[in-house]
Every structure is written in C-alpha cells, then in structure tokens.
Design a protein around this motif. Structure first.
Motif, PDB file in Angstrom:
ATOM      1  N   GLY A  69     -80.059  18.504  35.088  1.00 51.41           N
ATOM      2  CA  GLY A  69     -80.284  17.106  35.445  1.00 51.41           C
ATOM      3  C   GLY A  69     -79.506  16.175  34.562  1.00 51.41           C
ATOM      4  O   GLY A  69     -78.620  16.585  33.803  1.00 51.41           O
ATOM      5  N   LEU A  70     -79.846  14.899  34.672  1.00 49.38           N
ATOM      6  CA  LEU A  70     -79.167  13.865  33.910  1.00 49.38           C
ATOM      7  C   LEU A  70     -80.224  12.886  33.410  1.00 49.38           C
ATOM      8  O   LEU A  70     -81.154  12.552  34.145  1.00 49.38           O
ATOM      9  CB  LEU A  70     -78.162  13.145  34.833  1.00 49.38           C
ATOM     10  CG  LEU A  70     -77.336  12.016  34.236  1.00 49.38           C
ATOM     11  CD1 LEU A  70     -76.321  12.573  33.239  1.00 49.38           C
ATOM     12  CD2 LEU A  70     -76.616  11.268  35.340  1.00 49.38           C
ATOM     13  N   LEU A  71     -80.107  12.447  32.183  1.00 51.18           N
ATOM     14  CA  LEU A  71     -81.039  11.482  31.596  1.00 51.18           C
ATOM     15  C   LEU A  71     -82.495  11.928  31.721  1.00 51.18           C
ATOM     16  O   LEU A  71     -83.379  11.132  31.997  1.00 51.18           O
ATOM     17  CB  LEU A  71     -80.873  10.107  32.254  1.00 51.18           C
ATOM     18  CG  LEU A  71     -79.567   9.372  31.947  1.00 51.18           C
ATOM     19  CD1 LEU A  71     -79.479   8.100  32.768  1.00 51.18           C
ATOM     20  CD2 LEU A  71     -79.474   9.032  30.472  1.00 51.18           C
ATOM     21  N   GLY A  72     -82.728  13.216  31.507  1.00 47.57           N
ATOM     22  CA  GLY A  72     -84.102  13.711  31.503  1.00 47.57           C
ATOM     23  C   GLY A  72     -84.720  13.887  32.870  1.00 47.57           C
ATOM     24  O   GLY A  72     -85.893  14.220  32.991  1.00 47.57           O
ATOM     25  N   ILE A  73     -83.956  13.623  33.920  1.00 50.53           N
ATOM     26  CA  ILE A  73     -84.472  13.768  35.279  1.00 50.53           C
ATOM     27  C   ILE A  73     -83.686  14.886  35.948  1.00 50.53           C
ATOM     28  O   ILE A  73     -82.453  14.884  35.895  1.00 50.53           O
ATOM     29  CB  ILE A  73     -84.243  12.466  36.095  1.00 50.53           C
ATOM     30  CG1 ILE A  73     -84.745  11.255  35.345  1.00 50.53           C
ATOM     31  CG2 ILE A  73     -84.880  12.560  37.459  1.00 50.53           C
ATOM     32  CD1 ILE A  73     -86.215  11.121  35.323  1.00 50.53           C
TER      33      ILE A  73
END
Lengths: 421, 389
Positions: free
Chosen positions: B210-214
C-alpha cells in the motif's frame, strides 16, 4: 523582459521583507515569551475575571452565570461568563495569544495537552476541599503528580430501560439484568418487529463499558503501558459482537438515530446504555416515555462502567489567580454543586454531595452508585486520535475481529504513550 | 506580452534607446511611484497582516515543536526540521494512516465532483440561455439559489434528506429499492460493486502492499456511501455558481457565428460541440480550476455534518488538519497537513493547466492536412472538420 524581471525581483524582495518583519515583530514584541510558568506563585494582580464555558444548553448557562454573579457580589471581584461554541478551539486561541480566559471548562481528553504545555495553573493543592473529590476524578486531572484542575462534575453510564416495553414483554423487577447472560436474555425478549432490545452508540465511550465489565483497562495504572489487547478486552468486545450479531441489539446509527437516547426515545430500542445527561433529553424531547435506570450488568470481570468528567481550569497566564482559585472553590462547593445538579442534572464531583443528589433524583441513584466501580476514559495527550480511530473500527465490529481491532489500537496507543514520556 | 511591448510606445518622447528609457521612466516614478505605493499600501498592509504573516507563522509551526501556548516565535519553541512532515508521509503510524485515508477520500471526491459539476453547470447554462425558454429568469434564479444558501444550512438539510427514514430513501422505496443508511454507511462504493461481482475479500497482492499506511485494496474502496451523499451535495450547490460563469460566456458567443454554422447545415449537437464549446474553452478552464481548488479544501460540510465519520470515510485533509491541531493539539502536524494540501492543490492545478493549455491545434492540423500525408492521423473531431473542408 527586463522590466518584468525587475518587477518580479522587487515583489520577491518585498515579500521577503514582510516575512522578516513578521518574524521579528512576533518574536520580539510578544510579552508572553516567558514560558517557564511552572512557577507556582499565584498572581494577585486584581482586575475582573473572565469565565469561559462550553454549555450544554440554556439551563447550564443560566446556572453558571447566576453562580458566578453570586460570587462576584460577595467577593467584590467582577466576573463575566461567556459561552464557547467550540471550547477547545477558543481555549487554544486564548493560550496562543497569551490572554486566555481566567477560569474555564477543560475536557478530560484535552487536559493533558494543556497541562503539559504549561497553559494550566496547578492549583489543586490550594483547594480546601481537595480530599472531598472522588479519588478517580482526581486521578483524571493529575499530571506529573500534581492536581491541576478541580473536577467540575461527572457522569457514569448505566442501563436505561423502557418500563412499558418491559412490562409488556412480561418482565418484572426480578428480571433486571445483573449479568451478561441475563442482559442477552432480556434483550431477546424485548426485541420485536421494528424494535431492538438494546441500542447504544458504536463508540469506545459506550462499548468500552463492556470491556471494563470484562475486567479490562486501556492502560496500566500509571498510564505508561497500553493494555488494550488484553484477553479481558477481547472478551468484552466479543460479547458486544455477539449481541450485535444476535439481532437483539444494534448500534444507534444503524437504527437511523444519532445516539442511544434518540433510539430509546423514539422506541426503536427498549434499552440503552447512556449517561445521566439522557434524563434532560427525555424530559424535553420524549416526555411521554417512562423509564428507569439500573446499574450496568456485571461481566466476566465483575461490575464496570465508564465515567466522564471535566474540570475547572485556571490559566497560568491569568492576572488574578488568587481570585480565580476562590471562584473555583465556590463553584465546587457542596451546596453550589447541588444547585448545579438541580438546574441541569449533573452529578457533583464531591463525595459529600452524593446524598443530596440521591434525594434530588431518587429514581436515578444507579448513576451515582456506579461511581464506586467506574473507570476513567483514556486521556493521554494525543490519545484522542487513537480513540477516534478505535471508534471508526468499532463501527465495523459486527463483521470485524475483536482481537485484530484491539491489536491495532494497542499499537497506536502505545506509540502515543511513548511519545508523551 | 503584447501589453508589455506596447507600453514603451506610449512612453514620453526622447526614450528611444533602452537605458535612456529606463532612466527617464524612473524620473516620474519618483512622485508617481510614491503615490502609487501610497494607494496600494492599505491593500498591502491588509494582505500582509492577514495573509503573509499567518502563512509565515504556519510555515514555521509546521517545522517546529510549538505546543500551542504563547507565540510560536517565542524562545522556548525549537526547530525540528521535517519531523512533522515525516510523521505524516513516512512515519507508518496512525498519523500517516489518517493522512492517507483523508487523501483517498478527498481524491474520490474531487474525481467525481469536478467533472459532474462542470458538466451539469454547462448543461444548465445552455438550457437557460435559450431564447425560446419561458421564464428564463426564474430558472436562472432557481438554479443559482443553492449557491447563495450557506453550506451549513445545506448540510443540515442534506442530513435530513439522507437519513434512514428520510425523503431520499422514501422516494427510493417507491421503486422498491431499500435505500442505504447514507451518513452511517462506511462501505466504499467500488467495494460494493466488486462485492456484488463476488470479489469481497482483497487479493493478497492488493492487501499486503500500500501507500501511506493504506493498502491498495483500501485505496480502491471508492467513495463511501456517506461521501457519495456529500458528492451529490457539492454538485447540487456549486453547479449553480459555475452555471453563471458559463452563462456569461455563452452570452458573449455572437449570434452570427451560430447563424453561420446553421447556414453550413450543422445539427444542433454539432453546433454545440464544434462551435460553442471551443469558444467556451477559457471558461471551462476557469471552472475546472476553481472546482479543483475548492474540492480539495472541503471542510464545512464535514465539520457540521459527519466530523470525518463513519469509519473515517469522510475525513478530508482540511478537516484532519483542523482536528490534529485543535483537538489533538499536534500543532506542527496540523500545519504540515495544511502545507501538504497546499502543495497538492498547486501540483494538481499546474497539471490541469498543462493538460488543457491553449494549443494552436486547428492551425497545425490545417497545415498537416495541406501537406496531404497526415490527414488520417488527425485525431477525433478533426476528421469531420477536415472531411467537410
């Protein structure tokens, strides 16, 4: 071309100059850069006091205004009350400008932030009636071993039962649930087509009561370690999950209502878990609904509920702290707190007023009796984001995995606690 | 450029050579310039006081450890570098996750609101621009009305309309549709669509990265049902404003052009697509730019309506910035979010400008067509034009 670049340069230079001006203006000119305000000497500069409150309604505003006016009359110090529409925001503005209100409400979750940045005066030890406050409330407003902020009043959660529904379902006083199993049973009996047996908001501030009943806590005693994913808390959430999936209980939001009181008042639920503020809503919005209040049933870890409180803060920047302390002393006195109770139903934060409150509200003693086993909510600095995230996850509890939810909250809360150390 | 190069022509006599011209231009600027500065000084002062100083302060707060007490420029506040930005972008903790969630929510909001409101505004403008339409004034007022009403009032109205037992669900019930519990439903619309196709758990490839914790799977959730209600609201309220812009532009399209097109035997749709729309190009640019900027800053609806819920699916960077600063007292992080949001808006607007900049397309195409070799390559609509020619 030439002209354009020079012009551009001029603008850039001007902007730069303005920036530097701003920097110097603010760093030099502000007379409040002495942020070493842990000094405990109280100022007695005289002058009038400003009181800032976040009011629940006209009744509360009027009661606080008249109490403050009484004090002003006898003490000879002027004091004015103003009502904040967004208390945290207005307090923050005051602290940042160096000219906050002298006396104000502080909510439990904002308390540690204000205490740690030196905005609050730690005046607790100067209160004569300090030992009369409930010890758990004093805990809530103690930072670095000092009581900063006198508990104003408090609320606990209890089980609210619609008595008409209750008797129609063939239940009697002997059936009032005292254990989880009994709660499950009566919820089932009270559920009809279009009405759930039990409804409450899907948030930590309600669901957390079940975790407390399972014997769980959010942190250890001194608030340094998160204990969110303990087996007790998992048991609590698993029980709530079972209730939701049984179809006999639901979150207030899934019934299309804003909170438990609305679901209860509109009879979309026969029982709800709410605090003593519900009585005001019942009187004003649903006067025809008959109900009674009983303590929440005990879970696998015994009795448990959550308590919510806020306090009277005094600004470290106040010019007249001596008078401010005297005002708080007056506002937290037994008689004055009972007057507030009479006006808008809150529970006094001092133990000596408990009997008076029970006389005032004999049908609601369950709330104040719950004080003996009530748990504080998490109030670590920065924890409100963690709780918001927890609430978001609790909304999906019916389909979610309690262990997984609590594990993620554990990680987040521990990170916050580590940061606060 | 044209205005700049024509300016020297109007300069006083004896200003033929470059340096001399500059010198003499400085002459009158002594007194005239002073007067000029005097006249703009109130504006400069106001701008400086309410724009430059706060922006500089916020920029400093975003790289400092200010705790919210006293001035941010006081001695006790120290510089912490990019720590606040790092916590949001690479920290991996709750702050990163919240920021990622808010970006996802707002990205879907922008992606849906901007095209929809632009199309609807254009559609409404074309309709109320018709000379044959009776009561045009009444329609124009009616469509513009939502824009005049305060967004707080509209939000409250929306909360009622979209409540479980509200009007919208009532209407849906006529068609046998069981409406969702709009503002309490955190399910992503794309997830719901995928779920109805039998894909209701994340493929491992999407769930684990994912990206930025998502996770990618969560990025692909689409706007939640609650956010969809806000999207409808934004389209409803802002298309009236933009209709007005389009209407003004349409009134500038002279009747002769239209007439000429009619004489050429064009159909109504062709006239709109190949005559009217190209002439509205600058307005479309304005509307899309304003839309992009406005939709990335959505705040009041969230603040009055849902406060980021359900399950954080209506959390937006602007609201997150407010909440982080005022409720969580992480002032540095709150300011950092505001600057990241600013950067996003600037980048997105620049990209949009790049994509829709005014290329001299017709001329080049004509040139190539005359060349006789590239006629077949001429893209889309150009083929028709070329064919007719």
């Amino acid at each position: 071309m030439n002209r354009r670049t020079t012009r551009r340069r001029t603008i850039a230079a001007l902007a730069g100059a303005a920036g530097i001006l701003a920097l110097t203006a603010c760093s030099g000119g502000s007379g409040f850069s002495d942020s070493t305000s842990t000094a405990q000497a109280t100022s007695t500069g005289g002058g009038s006091l400003r009181v800032l409150i976040g009011s629940s309604g006209d009744a509360e505003t009027a009661a606080v205004k008249s109490a403050v006016a009484d004090w002003a009359g006898t003490s000879g110090t002027d004091a004015t009350v103003s009502v904040a529409s967004d208390l945290n925001q207005e307090l923050s503005q005051g602290f940042a400008s160096g000219q906050p209100a002298d006396v104000f409400y502080v909510s439990a979750d904002a308390f540690q932030g204000y205490a740690s940045n030196g905005s609050l005066l730690a005046y607790g030890d100067q209160l004569k009636a300090k030992d009369d406050f409930y010890p758990t409330l004093v805990d809530q407003f103690t930072y670095d071993g000092k009581l900063y902020c006198a508990p104003k009043d408090f609320s606990t959660l209890a089980l609210i039962i619609n008595t008409d529904d209750w008797s129609k379902a063939g239940l009697t006083d002997a059936d009032v649930p005292t254990t989880w199993d009994q709660l499950t049973t009566v919820a089932k009996k009270l559920t009809t087509d279009g009405r759930k047996g039990l409804a409450f908001s899907g948030e930590y501030a309600r669901v957390g009561a079940f975790m407390a009943q399972a014997g769980g806590t959010m942190t250890n005693d001194d608030g340094t370690q998160a204990t969110v994913n303990s087996p007790e808390n998992v048991a609590g959430l698993t029980y709530v999950r079972g209730l939701l999936n049984s179809g006999d209980a639901a979150y207030a939001a899934t019934l299309g209502t804003g909170w438990g009181g609305e679901a209860f008042g509109t009879n979309k639920a026969a029982m709800t878990v709410e605090g003593n503020w519900i009585t005001g809503a019942m009187t004003s919005d649903y006067p025809d609904v008959k109900y009674k209040v009983v303590p929440l049933p005990a879970g696998s870890g015994g009795k448990g509920t959550l308590q919510f409180t806020n306090c009277w803060g005094i600004a470290a920047d106040s010019k007249n702290q001596g008078a401010a302390i005297a005002l708080v002393e007056h506002l937290t006195s037994t008689d004055q707190q009972l007057a507030f109770s009479k006006a808008f139903g809150v529970m006094p934060s001092v133990q000596s007023a408990a009997d008076g409150w029970k006389k005032l509200y004999p049908e609601m003693t369950a709330f104040i009796d719950s004080a003996s086993f009530a748990q504080n909510t998490v109030n670590a600095k920065g924890a409100s984001d963690v709780i918001t995230d927890f609430n978001a996850q609790l909304e999906g509890l019916a389909k979610g995995d309690p262990q997984k939810i609590l594990d993620s909250v554990q990680t987040n809360l521990q990170a916050v606690l580590d940061q606060d150390k | 450029m044209t205005s700049l190069s024509s300016a020297p022509g109007r300069a006083p006599a004896g200003t033929r050579t470059g340096p001399a011209r500059r010198g003499s231009a400085r002459g009158p600027s002594g007194r005239q310039g002073a007067a000029g500065w005097l006249f703009v000084s109130p504006t400069l002062l106001v701008l400086g006081l309410f724009l430059v100083i706060p922006v500089v302060m916020a920029a400093w707060v975003s790289v400092s450890d200010w705790t919210g007490r006293g001035s941010p420029f006081a001695s006790g506040v120290s510089y912490v570098g990019a720590k606040n930005y790092a916590a949001l972008l690479t920290g991996g903790g709750l702050a990163t996750k919240d920021f990622g969630t808010s970006l996802r929510n707002n990205a879907y909001y922008v992606l849906l609101v901007v095209p929809l409101q632009t199309a609807l505004a254009l559609f409404l403008a074309v309709i109320v621009n018709r000379r044959l339409l009776r009561g045009r004034g009444a329609f124009r007022t009616a469509y513009y009305f939502p824009s005049v009403t305060s967004s707080v009032a509209i939000t409250v109205l929306w909360l009622f309309l979209f409540s479980t037992s509200g009007v919208v669900n009532g209407v849906l019930a006529w068609f046998g549709v069981h409406g969702p519990n709009w503002f309490a439903d955190p399910d992503g619309v794309l997830h719901l669509v995928l779920g109805s196709l039998g894909v209701d758990t994340a493929p491992a490839g999407l769930a684990d990265h994912g990206l930025l914790g998502i996770s990618w799977w969560d990025w692909l959730a689409g706007p939640s049902v609650a956010m969809s209600a806000f999207i409808l609201m934004a389209v409803f309220t802002t298309s009236g404003t933009f209709m007005l812009l389009f209407l003004a532009a349409l009134q500038n399209v002279s009747g002769e052009v239209e007439e000429a097109a009619v004489m050429d035997g064009t159909s109504g749709w062709q006239r709109f697509r190949f005559v009217t729309l190209p002439m509205l190009r600058p307005t479309v640019f304005t509307v899309v730019t304003l839309g992009l900027i406005g939709t990335w800053q959505v705040f009041d609806q969230i603040y009055t309506g849902t406060q980021g819920g359900p399950a954080k699916t209506t959390l937006t960077p602007a609201y997150l910035s407010y909440n982080t600063a005022f409720n969580n007292q992480q002032w540095g992080q709150g300011a950092a979010i505001a600057f990241l949001l600013f950067a996003i808006i600037v980048v997105v607007t620049a990209l949009q400008r790049l994509a829709t900049r005014d290329r001299a397309v017709p001329r080049r195409r004509r040139f190539r067509l005359a060349d006789g070799t590239l006629a077949a390559d001429a893209a889309g609509p150009g083929v028709q034009e070329g064919g007719r020619r």
